[in-house]
Scaffold this motif. Structure first.
Motif, PDB file in Angstrom:
ATOM      1  N   GLU A  43       0.836  -1.193   0.000  1.00 41.90           N
ATOM      2  CA  GLU A  43       0.000   0.000   0.000  1.00 41.90           C
ATOM      3  C   GLU A  43       0.877   1.252   0.000  1.00 41.90           C
ATOM      4  O   GLU A  43       1.921   1.285   0.652  1.00 41.90           O
ATOM      5  CB  GLU A  43      -0.888  -0.016   1.250  1.00 41.90           C
ATOM      6  N   GLU A  44       0.458   2.262  -0.735  1.00 43.65           N
ATOM      7  CA  GLU A  44       1.206   3.511  -0.774  1.00 43.65           C
ATOM      8  C   GLU A  44       1.179   4.183   0.593  1.00 43.65           C
ATOM      9  O   GLU A  44       0.145   4.239   1.237  1.00 43.65           O
ATOM     10  CB  GLU A  44       0.586   4.484  -1.786  1.00 43.65           C
ATOM     11  N   THR A  45       2.320   4.710   0.994  1.00 42.81           N
ATOM     12  CA  THR A  45       2.393   5.467   2.244  1.00 42.81           C
ATOM     13  C   THR A  45       2.133   6.939   1.955  1.00 42.81           C
ATOM     14  O   THR A  45       2.128   7.373   0.797  1.00 42.81           O
ATOM     15  CB  THR A  45       3.783   5.335   2.893  1.00 42.81           C
ATOM     16  N   ILE A  46       1.968   7.697   3.010  1.00 42.66           N
ATOM     17  CA  ILE A  46       1.796   9.142   2.859  1.00 42.66           C
ATOM     18  C   ILE A  46       3.023   9.740   2.162  1.00 42.66           C
ATOM     19  O   ILE A  46       2.892  10.673   1.372  1.00 42.66           O
ATOM     20  CB  ILE A  46       1.507   9.824   4.210  1.00 42.66           C
ATOM     21  N   THR A  63       4.926   8.284  -0.138  1.00 38.49           N
ATOM     22  CA  THR A  63       4.811   7.996  -1.570  1.00 38.49           C
ATOM     23  C   THR A  63       3.844   8.975  -2.220  1.00 38.49           C
ATOM     24  O   THR A  63       4.097   9.483  -3.314  1.00 38.49           O
ATOM     25  CB  THR A  63       4.329   6.552  -1.792  1.00 38.49           C
ATOM     26  N   LYS A  64       2.748   9.264  -1.541  1.00 37.96           N
ATOM     27  CA  LYS A  64       1.761  10.211  -2.074  1.00 37.96           C
ATOM     28  C   LYS A  64       2.344  11.618  -2.163  1.00 37.96           C
ATOM     29  O   LYS A  64       2.063  12.351  -3.115  1.00 37.96           O
ATOM     30  CB  LYS A  64       0.500  10.183  -1.215  1.00 37.96           C
ATOM     31  N   ILE A  65       3.179  12.009  -1.205  1.00 38.42           N
ATOM     32  CA  ILE A  65       3.853  13.315  -1.261  1.00 38.42           C
ATOM     33  C   ILE A  65       4.831  13.332  -2.435  1.00 38.42           C
ATOM     34  O   ILE A  65       4.858  14.279  -3.222  1.00 38.42           O
ATOM     35  CB  ILE A  65       4.553  13.627   0.074  1.00 38.42           C
ATOM     36  N   ASN A  99       4.770  11.619  -5.125  1.00 39.96           N
ATOM     37  CA  ASN A  99       4.015  11.612  -6.389  1.00 39.96           C
ATOM     38  C   ASN A  99       3.226  12.895  -6.625  1.00 39.96           C
ATOM     39  O   ASN A  99       2.621  13.054  -7.680  1.00 39.96           O
ATOM     40  CB  ASN A  99       3.063  10.416  -6.426  1.00 39.96           C
ATOM     41  N   ASP A 136       0.570  13.847  -4.927  1.00 36.82           N
ATOM     42  CA  ASP A 136      -0.845  13.673  -4.601  1.00 36.82           C
ATOM     43  C   ASP A 136      -1.244  14.392  -3.315  1.00 36.82           C
ATOM     44  O   ASP A 136      -2.417  14.691  -3.107  1.00 36.82           O
ATOM     45  CB  ASP A 136      -1.179  12.178  -4.463  1.00 36.82           C
ATOM     46  N   ILE A 137      -0.278  14.618  -2.429  1.00 38.60           N
ATOM     47  CA  ILE A 137      -0.503  15.323  -1.167  1.00 38.60           C
ATOM     48  C   ILE A 137       0.520  16.453  -1.095  1.00 38.60           C
ATOM     49  O   ILE A 137       1.712  16.215  -1.316  1.00 38.60           O
ATOM     50  CB  ILE A 137      -0.327  14.378   0.040  1.00 38.60           C
ATOM     51  N   ARG A 180      13.092   8.462  -2.693  1.00 40.06           N
ATOM     52  CA  ARG A 180      11.978   8.273  -3.632  1.00 40.06           C
ATOM     53  C   ARG A 180      11.651   6.785  -3.771  1.00 40.06           C
ATOM     54  O   ARG A 180      10.504   6.411  -3.944  1.00 40.06           O
ATOM     55  CB  ARG A 180      12.300   8.886  -4.986  1.00 40.06           C
ATOM     56  N   HIS A 196       8.082   3.790   5.410  1.00 39.49           N
ATOM     57  CA  HIS A 196       8.839   4.207   4.229  1.00 39.49           C
ATOM     58  C   HIS A 196      10.059   4.880   4.853  1.00 39.49           C
ATOM     59  O   HIS A 196       9.919   5.915   5.498  1.00 39.49           O
ATOM     60  CB  HIS A 196       8.023   5.196   3.403  1.00 39.49           C
TER      61      HIS A 196
END
Length: 117
Positions: free
Chosen positions: A3-6, A8-10, A12, A14-15, A45, A98
């Protein structure tokens, strides 16, 4: 796939995050729950859940993270006194799985102030 972590979302985009530094291998953001006047996170990354999960192929990346810590400390003007911390596992205070390095500065640290989330 994990599952993507926060983080990973940063990475990418997304956050949103307050980005202090970034290059092709890592990103550095301000911690949203700072434990010192200067508290940033250096995040590779490439997702590695915990330091213990790194392997021989990650040597160059781990070295890059440490060199980046020095670059970031100079950029922040804290190169003369800072602490670098890595939590490995939930019982050590790791809350996001992460790998990330904490840079803490502008605070007098004592030997018994090692606990960090």
């Amino acid at each position: 796939m994990a599952e993507e972590t926060i983080f990973t979302k940063i990475i990418n985009g997304d956050i949103p995050a307050d980005i202090v530094y970034q290059d092709e291998l890592c990103i550095c953001i301000k911690d949203i729950n700072p434990q010192a006047p200067t508290h940033v996170l250096v995040i590779p990354r490439q997702p590695i859940p915990r330091l213990v999960d790194a392997n021989e192929e990650d040597k160059a990346l781990l070295g890059h993270l440490m060199i980046s810590v020095g670059t970031i400390a100079k950029q922040l003007g804290v190169e003369d006194a800072f602490r670098v911390l890595i939590n490995n596992g939930e019982d050590a205070g790791q809350t996001v799985f992460h790998l990330h390095l904490h840079i803490l500065a502008n605070k007098k640290f004592s030997e018994d102030s090692l606990a960090m989330s």
